[in-house]
Enzyme design. Structure first.
Site, PDB file in Angstrom:
ATOM      1  CB  SER A   1    -113.235  23.734  68.923  1.00 27.79           C
ATOM      2  OG  SER A   1    -112.276  22.725  69.112  1.00 27.79           O
TER       3      SER A   1
ATOM      4  CE  LYS B   1    -110.029  23.465  67.049  1.00 27.21           C
ATOM      5  NZ  LYS B   1    -110.437  22.047  67.151  1.00 27.21           N
TER       6      LYS B   1
ATOM      7  CE1 TYR C   1    -106.236  23.528  67.781  1.00 28.74           C
ATOM      8  CE2 TYR C   1    -105.244  22.276  69.582  1.00 28.74           C
ATOM      9  CZ  TYR C   1    -106.304  22.502  68.721  1.00 28.74           C
ATOM     10  OH  TYR C   1    -107.430  21.717  68.809  1.00 28.74           O
TER      11      TYR C   1
ATOM     12  CE1 TYR D   1    -114.566  19.701  65.854  1.00 25.26           C
ATOM     13  CE2 TYR D   1    -116.118  19.591  67.665  1.00 25.26           C
ATOM     14  CZ  TYR D   1    -115.029  20.163  67.064  1.00 25.26           C
ATOM     15  OH  TYR D   1    -114.403  21.203  67.675  1.00 25.26           O
TER      16      TYR D   1
ATOM     17  CB  VAL E   1    -114.218  20.175  74.534  1.00 24.54           C
ATOM     18  CG1 VAL E   1    -114.349  19.107  73.487  1.00 24.54           C
ATOM     19  CG2 VAL E   1    -112.849  20.800  74.547  1.00 24.54           C
TER      20      VAL E   1
HETATM   21  N1  GLN Z   1    -113.475  20.266  70.324  1.00 18.67           N
HETATM   22  C1  GLN Z   1    -112.642  21.060  70.965  1.00 18.67           C
HETATM   23  O1  GLN Z   1    -113.026  22.087  71.502  1.00 18.67           O
HETATM   24  C2  GLN Z   1    -111.225  20.574  71.044  1.00 18.67           C
HETATM   25  C3  GLN Z   1    -110.236  21.652  71.378  1.00 18.67           C
HETATM   26  C4  GLN Z   1    -109.177  21.188  72.332  1.00 18.67           C
HETATM   27  N2  GLN Z   1    -108.277  22.273  72.598  1.00 18.67           N
HETATM   28  C5  GLN Z   1    -108.392  20.022  71.732  1.00 18.67           C
HETATM   29  O2  GLN Z   1    -107.481  20.259  70.995  1.00 18.67           O
HETATM   30  O3  GLN Z   1    -108.685  18.891  71.995  1.00 18.67           O
END
Ligand code: GLN
Length: 308
Positions: free
Chosen positions: A64, A67, A191, A243, A261
Site C-alpha cells: 500500500s 498508493k 492495482y 487506516y 502489508v
Molecule cells: N494494506 C495493504 O498494504 C494492502 C494492499 C494489498 N495489495 C491489498 O490489496 O490487500
C-alpha cells in the site's frame, strides 16, 4: 542534536534484538514467505545524506505504500477532480473494509484504503492499456528514486491476483455506482501489480524526498508536484496512511506516514527527512509493528515530530 548515522544504527540493532515482531501477512500467500526477523531503515536528510542500517538494501513488497505514488500521479493527471471519486477523511475501519461503501454511494473514504486506491488506479488507467498505466507508475518511481533497478515482483502480483476476492468485491461494488470507468479486470490488474512493486528502504526513502521538500526533488531541482500538493499529500498520509491505526501513529510518531502489508512504512519529516523502515511482522491494524516502534524512537531522538 544526536548524530543521525549513529541513531539509525542504534535503532536497527535494538530492533533486531526484539522478540516481539508482530505477524507476517498471510492472506497474500507469497508474503508469508518473508523472514520475520528482517529489519531495515534508511533516512535521507535535507542535505541529501543517507543514513541506513540493517536490511536497508533488501527489496520488499511495498504494497500500500505504492498508493502514495499513485495518488500523486492521479492528481497530476486529473487534478482536484479526483476528489469527486474518492474522499479524504479517515475511515476508522480496516484497509480492506467494504462497510462504508454502501452508505456512501460507492465513494471510498480516502485514497489509501483499498477501495480508494482502486478508484485512484482507475483514474490513472483512464482508457489506456493496463501495461501502459503500469509502465507509467514504475517509471515515475524509478525517476523520483533516481534508480532504474525498481521492478515488480511477478510472484507477489500473481499470488494476489489468485486470492484478491475482497478487492474484486470492492471494485465490482464501486462499478455498480459508476465510480470506476474502466473494466474491473484492467483496474485490478494494475492495482495488484503496483502493490507488488519491490523496493529497498534506501530506494523508498529516496522516492519520498519530494514530499519533504515542498514537492521538489532536492538533488535534481526538478519539481515533482507543487508545494501545496506536497503539503496536501502529507496531510492525507497523516490522517489516513495507517487506516484505523492512523490516530495511534500520529500520537506515537508524529509524522505523515504510509504503511503497507509487506511491513514497510514511508514517513516524511517536512524539511528534515524522508524515512523508510521495513519489518515484515504486522500489528492488528495491518501496520508494521517494529517499523512503527522504530519510527517512534527516531522522531523522539531526533526531535522530528511535526507537533513540536
Ligand atoms: N494494506 C495493504 O498494504 C494492502 C494492499 C494489498 N495489495 C491489498 O490489496 O490487500
Amino acid at each position: 542534536m544526536p548524530d543521525l548515522d549513529q541513531t539509525v544504527r542504534d535503532i536497527a540493532e535494538e530492533m533486531r534484538a526484539r522478540p516481539d515482531r508482530g505477524e507476517v501477512a498471510t492472506y497474500i500467500p507469497e508474503l508469508a514467505n518473508v523472514d520475520p526477523g528482517a529489519f531495515g531503515i534508511a533516512v535521507v536528510d535535507a542535505e541529501g545524506h543517507v543514513a541506513a542500517a540493517g536490511d536497508c538494501d533488501m527489496a520488499f513488497s511495498i504494497q500500500s505504500i505504492s498508493k502514495v505514488f499513485t495518488l500523486t500521479l492521479a492528481l497530476g493527471k486529473i487534478g482536484d477532480r479526483l476528489w469527486r471519486r474518492v474522499g479524504r477523511e479517515p475511515s476508522g475501519s480496516a484497509f480492506n473494509s467494504i462497510v462504508q461503501l454502501e452508505a456512501e454511494h460507492g465513494i471510498p473514504r480516502n485514497p489509501f484504503i483499498n477501495a480508494g486506491a482502486i478508484a485512484v488506479t482507475d483514474a490513472i488507467l483512464s482508457g489506456h492499456q493496463p501495461r501502459e498505466a503500469l509502465g507509467e507508475i514504475l517509471r515515475f518511481l524509478q525517476f523520483i528514486a533516481e534508480d532504474p533497478n525498481i521492478s515488480i515482483d511477478e510472484k507477489v502480483a500473481a499470488s494476489e491476483q489468485r486470492t484478491g476476492f475482497r478487492n474484486r468485491a470492492l471494485a465490482n461494488y464501486m462499478m455498480a455506482f459508476d465510480v470506476l470507468e474502466n473494466p474491473v479486470d484492467y483496474t485490478l490488474g494494475v492495482y495488484f501489480h503496483h502493490c507488488a512493486i519491490a523496493m529497498t528502504c534506501r530506494q523508498l526513502a529516496m522516492a519520498g524526498r519530494f514530499l519533504m521538500h515542498g514537492g521538489r526533488n532536492p538533488s535534481t531541482g526538478f519539481s515533482v508536484v507543487s508545494p501545496e500538493r506536497a503539503r496536501r499529500i502529507n496531510a492525507v498520509m497523516l490522517t489516513c496512511g495507517h487506516y484505523d491505526g492512523s490516530g495511534e501513529f500520529a500520537y506515537r510518531v508524529g509524522l505523515p506516514g504510509k504503511s503497507g502489508v509487506g511491513g514497510g512504512i514511508l514517513a516524511v519529516a517536512p524539511r528534515k527527512a524522508s524515512i523508510a523502515v521495513w519489518s515484515p511482522g504486522l500489528d492488528a491494524s495491518g501496520n508494521s509493528h517494529l517499523g512503527r516502534i522504530a519510527l517512534e524512537m527516531l522522531t523522539q531522538r531526533m526531535g522530528w515530530s511535526i507537533f513540536g
